[in-house]
Design an enzyme around this catalytic site. Sequence first.
Site, PDB file in Angstrom:
ATOM      1  N   SER A 160       0.826  -1.211   0.000  1.00  0.00           N
ATOM      2  CA  SER A 160       0.000   0.000   0.000  1.00  0.00           C
ATOM      3  C   SER A 160       0.862   1.264   0.000  1.00  0.00           C
ATOM      4  CB  SER A 160      -0.895   0.034   1.237  1.00  0.00           C
ATOM      5  OG  SER A 160      -1.668  -1.137   1.330  1.00  0.00           O
TER       6      SER A 160
HETATM    7  N1  SAH Z   1      -1.036  -3.825   3.693  1.00  0.00           N
HETATM    8  C1  SAH Z   1      -0.504  -4.644   2.615  1.00  0.00           C
HETATM    9  C2  SAH Z   1      -1.472  -4.574   1.467  1.00  0.00           C
HETATM   10  C3  SAH Z   1      -1.315  -5.646   0.468  1.00  0.00           C
HETATM   11  S1  SAH Z   1      -2.481  -5.591  -0.855  1.00  0.00           S
HETATM   12  C4  SAH Z   1       0.850  -4.095   2.208  1.00  0.00           C
HETATM   13  O1  SAH Z   1       1.035  -2.875   2.359  1.00  0.00           O
HETATM   14  O2  SAH Z   1       1.694  -4.837   1.734  1.00  0.00           O
HETATM   15  C5  SAH Z   1      -3.834  -6.488  -0.174  1.00  0.00           C
HETATM   16  C6  SAH Z   1      -3.576  -7.925   0.153  1.00  0.00           C
HETATM   17  O3  SAH Z   1      -4.824  -8.516   0.514  1.00  0.00           O
HETATM   18  C7  SAH Z   1      -3.030  -8.768  -1.004  1.00  0.00           C
HETATM   19  O4  SAH Z   1      -1.831  -9.368  -0.604  1.00  0.00           O
HETATM   20  C8  SAH Z   1      -4.132  -9.815  -1.231  1.00  0.00           C
HETATM   21  O5  SAH Z   1      -3.627 -11.084  -1.595  1.00  0.00           O
HETATM   22  C9  SAH Z   1      -4.800  -9.859   0.116  1.00  0.00           C
HETATM   23  N2  SAH Z   1      -6.160 -10.390   0.123  1.00  0.00           N
HETATM   24  C10 SAH Z   1      -7.149 -10.227  -0.780  1.00  0.00           C
HETATM   25  N3  SAH Z   1      -8.260 -10.879  -0.393  1.00  0.00           N
HETATM   26  C11 SAH Z   1      -7.970 -11.465   0.802  1.00  0.00           C
HETATM   27  C12 SAH Z   1      -8.703 -12.277   1.713  1.00  0.00           C
HETATM   28  N4  SAH Z   1      -9.973 -12.623   1.508  1.00  0.00           N
HETATM   29  N5  SAH Z   1      -8.073 -12.697   2.832  1.00  0.00           N
HETATM   30  C13 SAH Z   1      -6.799 -12.372   3.080  1.00  0.00           C
HETATM   31  N6  SAH Z   1      -6.052 -11.614   2.256  1.00  0.00           N
HETATM   32  C14 SAH Z   1      -6.631 -11.158   1.136  1.00  0.00           C
END
Ligand code: SAH
Length: 217
Positions: free
Chosen positions: A61
């Site tokens: 993010s």
């Molecule tokens: N805060 C993280 C954001 C990653 S993007 C960072 O800054 O790195 C969002 C993440 O949510 C992705 O890795 C995606 O695989 C995950 N995601 C999507 N749907 C999900 C679910 N149902 N349960 C768990 N993770 C999920």
Amino acid sequence: MKFEDQRRSMVEDHIKRRGIETEKVLNAMLKVERHMFVPEDLRHLAYRDSPLSIGQGQTISQPYMVAIMVDLLQLNPQDKVLEIGTGSGYQTAILAELSQSVYTVERIEILARNAKEILEELDYNNIYFKIGDGTEGWEGGYPPCKEFDKIIVSAAAPDVPGSLLNQLADGGILVIPTGSRYFQDLIVVEKRKDKFITTNHGGCAFVPLIGKQGWDN
Ligand code: SAH
């Protein structure tokens, strides 16, 4: 410029200047080394205020978005926090700096494993990991935990998943982007007794939350 100096500029120019004032949030953003959480070939971009690819079609993010969301959680040192969407683990580290423990869920195994490895290397010992569908919250996770003081979802949901509301403690705060697949509003839900008070904190764009109480695929 050294990473440390780049990090200081990031906090000054993109976070403080845009209205985040909470000292402990700013200090956590100054401390956590974002470059450790991005692929090596993108490290030179780690302190720009933008999301970056972490593989598997997912992104780390944008720092400003992490700062706003974490600020909205109003974290206390004794809080148990549930994070949905571990991704790179960057925000997980920020949360771990500001709370008692973080329970983090990621559906893509390789991302969860990478994040765990880095966070352990950085000596965090208050983070628990679950690989699976975070729309169901910490259901089936270890150690068991039924209620969280704070819940943060870093992927976009069509609606607030009911399971997450059920796992929010009285007085707790949930932060989640909800809306369409490509554009959302940042929503805060506060639980007071059995009432949920919802406020809207403006537009945002996240990758989709995929799961039973999210998007299909
Ligand atoms: N805060 C993280 C954001 C990653 S993007 C960072 O800054 O790195 C969002 C993440 O949510 C992705 O890795 C995606 O695989 C995950 N995601 C999507 N749907 C999900 C679910 N149902 N349960 C768990 N993770 C999920």
